[in-house]
Enzyme design. Structure first.
Site, PDB file in Angstrom:
ATOM      1  N   LYS A  52      56.899  88.784  63.262  1.00 34.84           N
ATOM      2  CA  LYS A  52      57.781  89.784  64.179  1.00 34.84           C
ATOM      3  C   LYS A  52      58.828  90.548  63.124  1.00 34.84           C
ATOM      4  CE  LYS A  52      57.286  87.508  68.542  1.00 34.84           C
ATOM      5  NZ  LYS A  52      57.640  86.611  69.386  1.00 34.84           N
ATOM      6  N   GLN A  96      62.587  83.122  71.161  1.00 37.42           N
ATOM      7  CA  GLN A  96      61.204  82.627  70.945  1.00 37.42           C
ATOM      8  C   GLN A  96      61.017  81.481  71.635  1.00 37.42           C
ATOM      9  OE1 GLN A  96      58.734  84.042  69.107  1.00 37.42           O
ATOM     10  NE2 GLN A  96      57.404  82.648  69.805  1.00 37.42           N
ATOM     11  N   ASP A 119      61.466  92.156  75.535  1.00 40.32           N
ATOM     12  CA  ASP A 119      60.462  91.269  75.922  1.00 40.32           C
ATOM     13  C   ASP A 119      59.913  91.659  77.482  1.00 40.32           C
ATOM     14  OD1 ASP A 119      59.057  89.665  74.276  1.00 40.32           O
ATOM     15  OD2 ASP A 119      60.452  87.903  74.594  1.00 40.32           O
TER      16      ASP A 119
END
Length: 295
Positions: A52, A96, A119
């Site tokens: 990422k 995460q 997200d």
């Protein structure tokens, strides 16, 4: 049969994002910023976070990784998130998963400012998505990536029967809700199948568009697929393979070799849906930056 190349589409999309980021840098001397928090040392998570951060930098965005030890308390993590919520240079916050067992995932999701929840997991963003207010929310990245693939491959969806196999909060539920929306790349009749569904093959065989997100290797066989269907495989499963140096190979939720023979279009694993997830995370981060700066 068309192979839907997510790797190529994600590369194209990242180049488009890079161009936009450069344009804004020249125009207002600012760029989007994404911060990823990782708690503990889970090897798979570390790989995801590196990927990422790398993709973020490739598009010209600012990328920050905050590494916290596994023993970090929930309070400490929430304080870190709140600091990022208040930072005007941070436009996207991602924590995460998985988290250590002593940290409540829901509390972390709720702590992130919905305006920086790139997200797309915060209930406010999920609610706006369900209501169809897609210009006021961030869409969960994997379903969003699937929409992008359908759009770019000009796959006809209006009035088609879409069957989603799986009901997770990350893929199955948002995917089904998105395919209901009255958009050019959606507007489907939707059926959801899951672990309690009886006679699942009778339902999946009705699908014009079949989206498999159940997390079981090669679960969808050719007997479950209607000839000519578009098959989207979200699964990434490790299957033992002694011929590989690693001792395993990656397999999707679809028996690709046999289902591909029937399909009009299909995503491979790897190289299908997977690469799109990070690309859409960056797209959401750019969107957050644009909204924050009224662009």
């Amino acid at each position: 049969m068309t192979i839907i190349d997510g790797k190529k589409i994600s590369t194209d999309l990242k180049e488009e994002l890079k161009s936009k980021v450069q344009e804004f840098k020249e125009k207002i001397n600012k760029v989007p910023g994404l911060t990823v928090i990782i708690v503990g040392e889970d090897p798979a998570s570390q790989v995801y976070v590196r990927n990422k951060a790398k993709s973020c930098k490739e598009t010209g965005m600012n990328s920050t990784v905050i590494e916290l030890p596994a023993e970090t308390s929930q309070v400490e993590l929430l304080e870190t998130i709140e600091r990022l919520n208040q930072d005007p240079d941070v436009h996207g916050i991602l924590v995460q998963q998985p988290l250590p067992s002593h940290i409540e995932e829901y509390a972390v999701t709720m702590a992130i400012d919905p305006k920086k929840d790139v997200d797309g997991f915060h209930p406010e963003n999920v609610g706006q998505m369900v209501l169809g207010n897609l210009d006021k929310c961030y869409i969960s990245c994997t379903p969003y990536g699937i929409l992008e693939l359908l759009k770019r491959y000009e796959i006809e969806t209006r009035g088609k029967h879409c069957v989603v196999v799986g009901r997770s909060n990350i893929v199955g539920k948002p995917m089904a809700n998105l395919m209901l929306q009255k958009l050019k790349e959606t507007n489907c009749t939707v059926t959801i199948c899951h672990s309690a569904t009886e006679d699942m093959p009778s339902l999946t065989r009705q699908a014009d568009i079949l989206i498999a997100a159940i997390g079981r290797a090669n679960f969808i066989t050719k007997e479950m697929v209607k000839p000519g269907a578009v098959v989207i495989d979200v699964g990434i499963n490790r299957v033992e393979d002694a011929s590989k140096k690693s001792g395993y190979r990656l397999a999707g939720d679809v028996d690709y070799e046999h289902v591909a023979e029937l399909s009009s279009a299909i995503t491979p694993v790897p190289g299908g849906v997977g690469p799109m997830t990070i690309a859409m995370l960056l797209k959401n981060t750019l969107q957050s930056f644009m909204r924050a700066n009224n662009l």
